[in-house]
Write a protein that holds these residues in place. Structure first.
Motif, short mmCIF file in Angstrom:
data_model
loop_
_atom_site.label_atom_id
_atom_site.label_comp_id
_atom_site.label_asym_id
_atom_site.label_seq_id
_atom_site.Cartn_x
_atom_site.Cartn_y
_atom_site.Cartn_z
N SER A 153 0.85 -1.18 0.00
CA SER A 153 0.00 0.00 0.00
C SER A 153 0.89 1.23 0.00
O SER A 153 2.01 1.19 0.51
N ARG A 154 0.40 2.29 -0.59
CA ARG A 154 1.13 3.56 -0.61
C ARG A 154 0.69 4.43 0.56
O ARG A 154 -0.50 4.53 0.87
N VAL A 155 1.67 5.06 1.20
CA VAL A 155 1.37 6.00 2.26
C VAL A 155 0.78 7.26 1.62
O VAL A 155 1.39 7.82 0.70
N PRO A 156 -0.41 7.71 2.05
CA PRO A 156 -1.03 8.88 1.41
C PRO A 156 -0.15 10.12 1.46
O PRO A 156 0.62 10.31 2.41
N MET A 157 -0.26 10.94 0.44
CA MET A 157 0.56 12.14 0.32
C MET A 157 0.44 13.06 1.53
O MET A 157 1.45 13.55 2.05
N VAL A 159 -0.29 12.37 4.56
CA VAL A 159 0.38 11.76 5.71
C VAL A 159 1.89 11.91 5.57
O VAL A 159 2.59 12.22 6.54
N ARG A 160 2.39 11.71 4.36
CA ARG A 160 3.82 11.85 4.14
C ARG A 160 4.28 13.27 4.43
O ARG A 160 5.32 13.48 5.06
N VAL A 161 3.50 14.24 3.99
CA VAL A 161 3.87 15.64 4.23
C VAL A 161 3.90 15.94 5.73
O VAL A 161 4.84 16.58 6.24
N LEU A 162 2.90 15.47 6.47
CA LEU A 162 2.86 15.71 7.91
C LEU A 162 4.05 15.06 8.63
O LEU A 162 4.67 15.68 9.50
N LEU A 163 4.36 13.84 8.24
CA LEU A 163 5.48 13.15 8.88
C LEU A 163 6.82 13.79 8.50
O LEU A 163 7.75 13.83 9.31
N ILE A 164 6.91 14.29 7.28
CA ILE A 164 8.13 15.02 6.89
C ILE A 164 8.29 16.27 7.75
O ILE A 164 9.39 16.58 8.20
N LEU A 165 7.19 16.98 8.00
CA LEU A 165 7.26 18.19 8.84
C LEU A 165 7.70 17.86 10.25
O LEU A 165 8.55 18.56 10.83
N VAL A 209 15.94 12.05 9.40
CA VAL A 209 16.47 11.51 8.14
C VAL A 209 15.54 10.44 7.58
O VAL A 209 15.34 10.36 6.37
N VAL A 210 14.94 9.64 8.47
CA VAL A 210 13.97 8.64 8.00
C VAL A 210 12.83 9.32 7.26
O VAL A 210 12.41 8.89 6.18
N SER A 211 12.31 10.40 7.83
CA SER A 211 11.14 11.07 7.23
C SER A 211 11.46 11.61 5.84
O SER A 211 10.58 11.65 4.97
N LEU A 212 12.70 12.01 5.60
CA LEU A 212 13.07 12.55 4.29
C LEU A 212 13.00 11.50 3.19
O LEU A 212 12.88 11.85 2.00
N TRP A 213 13.04 10.21 3.56
CA TRP A 213 12.95 9.15 2.56
C TRP A 213 11.58 9.11 1.90
O TRP A 213 11.41 8.56 0.81
N PHE A 214 10.57 9.72 2.55
CA PHE A 214 9.24 9.80 1.94
C PHE A 214 9.27 10.64 0.66
O PHE A 214 8.34 10.56 -0.15
N LEU A 215 10.31 11.45 0.48
CA LEU A 215 10.41 12.24 -0.74
C LEU A 215 10.69 11.39 -1.97
O LEU A 215 10.48 11.83 -3.09
N ARG A 216 11.16 10.15 -1.74
CA ARG A 216 11.50 9.30 -2.88
C ARG A 216 10.77 7.96 -2.88
O ARG A 216 10.86 7.22 -3.87
N ASP A 217 10.07 7.63 -1.82
CA ASP A 217 9.40 6.34 -1.76
C ASP A 217 8.14 6.47 -0.92
O ASP A 217 8.15 7.11 0.13
N ALA A 218 7.05 5.85 -1.40
CA ALA A 218 5.78 5.91 -0.66
C ALA A 218 5.26 4.52 -0.31
O ALA A 218 4.20 4.40 0.27
N ARG A 219 6.01 3.47 -0.66
CA ARG A 219 5.55 2.11 -0.37
C ARG A 219 5.61 1.83 1.13
O ARG A 219 6.64 2.04 1.77
#
Length: 289
Positions: A153-157, A159-165, A209-219
């Motif tokens: 499943s893909r992590v919703p966009m 959610v990814r933005v919030l976790l990156i913040l 640094v983990v959160s920044l990986w959402f910029l390249r992967d959403a799986r």
């Protein structure tokens, strides 16, 4: 040739998503050191000058470092048994940053360290681990084909933005602690020295640094293991703050801010983990095309 064309032109054997044997061996070799460090820091926080690499006061700082190692134990234990590279690759950049930061902190504060076996072990580990980890990541390059697992499943966009913040906030806090520790010391939630401030900065860099990986992967399959590790580490941090609560300075502005950041991270990570696991189960239960 475009980047996509170049990737397609690579030999198929490099895109098998396999974890190399050398990667497993290094992970297995690192595990005993992490386990011993956790035992020493949690079990004997008042004897760190004698048993660990340097005297750490108050014990709360030792607990926080041990909590980071608890997450590391989870990750490296899973790397030893992992069958697919993309499931663990996200753990490598934070490990590289964390270990490199601790190496720099060590070199900047050599006079603070004990001249004992623990220090020499610490020094050897941190003068080698950043480079070995980066080398392993280079060896493994190109093996991830970028395809989702079945099921996945893909992590919703959003959610990814919030976790990156949240991750960026943690990373920036860590950078400030590491770069200008003397500025932060009067405001920090408990008493720290320039060395322990930099160590805490390295610890706070991990989720950032983990959160920044959402910029390249959403799986979700790419983040499942590392989020398990972060939740385990956050639970250990919560227990550490309770055990070392007497060291907290409630009149300092950093105290509520630090606790709030940890609380938001834990709630956010736990909610994401539960939601994504439910989505994964639904995907597994749904009939195929």
């Amino acid at each position: 040739m475009s980047r996509t064309d170049a990737e397609r032109a690579r030999p198929e054997r490099t895109r098998d998503d396999r974890v190399l044997r050398i990667t497993r061996i290094v992970a297995l070799l690192l595990l005993p050191f992490l386990i011993i460090a956790v035992i020493l820091l949690f079990g004997f926080p008042d004897r760190t000058g004698e048993l660990f690499a340097w005297p750490i006061t108050p014990p709360l700082t030792a607990y926080l470092l041990a909590s980071a190692y608890v997450g590391g134990i989870w990750v490296f234990a899973r790397i030893v048994r992992a069958r697919r590279w993309h499931r663990v690759v996200v753990a490598f950049p934070p490990v590289i940053v964390f270990t490199a930061a601790l190496l720099i902190a060590t070199l900047l504060h050599l006079d603070r360290f004990s001249q004992n076996l623990s220090f020499y072990t610490w020094f050897v580990l941190y003068i080698t681990t950043p480079f070995v980890t980066a080398w392993l990541m280079w060896l493994q390059r190109g093996r991830d084909d970028g395809e989702p697992e079945i099921p996945d499943s893909r992590v919703p966009m959003v959610v990814r933005v919030l976790l990156i913040l949240v991750g960026v906030a943690s990373l920036l806090t860590g950078v400030v602690l590491f770069v200008i520790p003397t500025f932060v010391i009067p405001f920090w939630a408990w008493d720290v020295t320039p060395l322990t401030a930099r160590v805490l900065g390295a610890v706070l860099s991990l989720p950032g640094v983990v959160s920044l990986w959402f910029l390249r992967d959403a799986r979700w399959s790419s983040f499942r293991i590392v989020f398990q590790a972060q939740l385990v580490s956050l639970i250990a941090i919560g227990c550490s703050l309770f055990a070392g609560r007497d060291a907290l300075h409630w009149d300092r502005p950093a105290t509520p801010g630090f606790l709030a950041l940890l609380g938001i991270a834990f709630v956010g990570y736990l909610a994401l983990y539960v939601a994504m696991e439910l989505r994964l189960r639904r995907a597994a239960a749904s009939p195929g095309p």
